[in-house]
Write a protein that holds these residues in place. Sequence first.
Motif, short mmCIF file in Angstrom:
data_model
loop_
_atom_site.label_atom_id
_atom_site.label_comp_id
_atom_site.label_asym_id
_atom_site.label_seq_id
_atom_site.Cartn_x
_atom_site.Cartn_y
_atom_site.Cartn_z
N GLN A 61 2.25 -4.85 -2.81
CA GLN A 61 2.06 -5.12 -4.23
C GLN A 61 0.62 -5.56 -4.52
N ALA A 62 0.10 -6.44 -3.67
CA ALA A 62 -1.28 -6.91 -3.87
C ALA A 62 -2.27 -5.75 -3.73
N ASP A 63 -2.04 -4.87 -2.77
CA ASP A 63 -2.92 -3.72 -2.59
C ASP A 63 -2.87 -2.80 -3.81
N THR A 64 -1.66 -2.54 -4.31
CA THR A 64 -1.53 -1.66 -5.47
C THR A 64 -2.22 -2.26 -6.68
N ALA A 65 -2.03 -3.57 -6.88
CA ALA A 65 -2.69 -4.24 -8.01
C ALA A 65 -4.21 -4.19 -7.86
N SER A 66 -4.69 -4.30 -6.63
CA SER A 66 -6.13 -4.26 -6.39
C SER A 66 -6.70 -2.87 -6.72
N ILE A 67 -5.99 -1.82 -6.30
CA ILE A 67 -6.44 -0.45 -6.62
C ILE A 67 -6.48 -0.26 -8.13
N ALA A 68 -5.47 -0.77 -8.83
CA ALA A 68 -5.43 -0.62 -10.29
C ALA A 68 -6.57 -1.38 -10.95
N ARG A 69 -6.89 -2.57 -10.46
CA ARG A 69 -7.99 -3.36 -11.04
C ARG A 69 -9.33 -2.65 -10.86
N VAL A 70 -9.54 -2.07 -9.67
CA VAL A 70 -10.79 -1.36 -9.43
C VAL A 70 -10.88 -0.14 -10.36
N MET A 71 -9.76 0.58 -10.54
CA MET A 71 -9.76 1.71 -11.47
C MET A 71 -10.05 1.25 -12.89
N ALA A 72 -9.45 0.15 -13.29
CA ALA A 72 -9.67 -0.35 -14.65
C ALA A 72 -11.14 -0.72 -14.85
N ALA B 137 -15.76 -2.56 -3.52
CA ALA B 137 -14.50 -1.87 -3.26
C ALA B 137 -14.72 -0.73 -2.28
N GLY B 138 -13.75 -0.50 -1.40
CA GLY B 138 -13.84 0.58 -0.44
C GLY B 138 -12.74 1.59 -0.66
N THR B 139 -13.01 2.86 -0.34
CA THR B 139 -12.01 3.91 -0.47
C THR B 139 -10.88 3.65 0.51
N VAL B 140 -9.65 3.89 0.07
CA VAL B 140 -8.48 3.57 0.89
C VAL B 140 -7.56 4.78 0.97
N GLU B 141 -6.93 4.97 2.13
CA GLU B 141 -5.92 6.01 2.27
C GLU B 141 -4.65 5.54 1.57
N SER B 142 -4.07 6.39 0.76
CA SER B 142 -2.85 6.01 0.05
C SER B 142 -2.13 7.26 -0.43
N GLU B 143 -0.90 7.04 -0.92
CA GLU B 143 -0.21 8.11 -1.62
C GLU B 143 -0.95 8.37 -2.92
N LEU B 144 -0.52 9.38 -3.66
CA LEU B 144 -1.14 9.64 -4.95
C LEU B 144 -1.04 8.38 -5.82
N PRO B 145 -2.16 7.77 -6.21
CA PRO B 145 -2.13 6.49 -6.92
C PRO B 145 -1.85 6.66 -8.41
N LEU B 146 -0.82 7.42 -8.73
CA LEU B 146 -0.50 7.66 -10.14
C LEU B 146 -0.07 6.38 -10.84
N TYR B 147 0.74 5.58 -10.16
CA TYR B 147 1.18 4.31 -10.75
C TYR B 147 -0.01 3.40 -11.02
N ALA B 148 -0.90 3.27 -10.05
CA ALA B 148 -2.09 2.43 -10.24
C ALA B 148 -2.94 2.96 -11.39
N ALA B 149 -3.01 4.29 -11.53
CA ALA B 149 -3.80 4.88 -12.61
C ALA B 149 -3.19 4.55 -13.98
N VAL B 150 -1.86 4.62 -14.07
CA VAL B 150 -1.20 4.26 -15.33
C VAL B 150 -1.46 2.80 -15.68
N VAL B 151 -1.34 1.94 -14.68
CA VAL B 151 -1.61 0.52 -14.90
C VAL B 151 -3.05 0.31 -15.34
N ALA B 152 -3.97 0.98 -14.66
CA ALA B 152 -5.39 0.83 -15.00
C ALA B 152 -5.69 1.31 -16.41
N MET B 153 -5.12 2.45 -16.80
CA MET B 153 -5.36 2.96 -18.15
C MET B 153 -4.80 2.01 -19.20
#
Length: 221
Positions: A48-59, A77-93
């Motif tokens: 959860q913390a990782d996902t929130a961090s990806i979303a914050r960087v996108m925002a 921020a560093g590039t990270v291997e992950s699944e398609l970060p669609l959820y993080a993108a929605v949160v960031a938007m």
Amino acid sequence: MVSDAEARPGPLHRRGDMPLLVLLLALGLSLRLVGLSAPPLDAHHVRQADTASIARVMAREGVTLLHPRIGWAGPDAGTVESELPLYAAVVAMGWRVLHSEDGSVSAWPRLVSVLSWLAGAMALLAVLRRRLPSLPTWLPLLLYALSPLGVLFSRAIQPDALAVALLLWGLERADAAGSRGPAGARAVLAAGLLFGLSIACKGTLAFWLPLLPLLAARPTG
């Protein structure tokens, strides 16, 4: 082969089921809306913390699905291997729309998960309406709404709820693909896209892939 009675879309609910369906959805929502602003310290807190961090960087830096970055190194921020970060993108938007690039609107990520759960419920009911009109609709909805693990993961800051919603709508479109003509072709394309997105967001959902051709092959009318 599906009979005419089975193929004809029945009512979404029987007359007496409507109050119970509304009650189950309301109860499911009430269980998930508690503590929306809570920090990601519950189950699977690292993810959860990782996902929130990806979303914050996108925002902060801009939304990108192909090169997700994470704030493990503080401001760098560093590039990270992950699944398609669609959820993080929605949160960031959403954060950007709310002028909360720092993630200060802390309830938003969990709310995205809850809304995804609700969207999945609509897809489930749509399939039941089409295929099993005689089945009491409240029974599968009861399992979907009140499953303990379902409650846990459909309010977490993780892509699970969004991925399951995409999967269920993919199943719904695959089921609709049995209709003839252009509508069936469009349903096949939508099912493929939704299934692909769901698996890209959560790889383990690929186990459901065999259902897609099985549903699409069944005529709906």
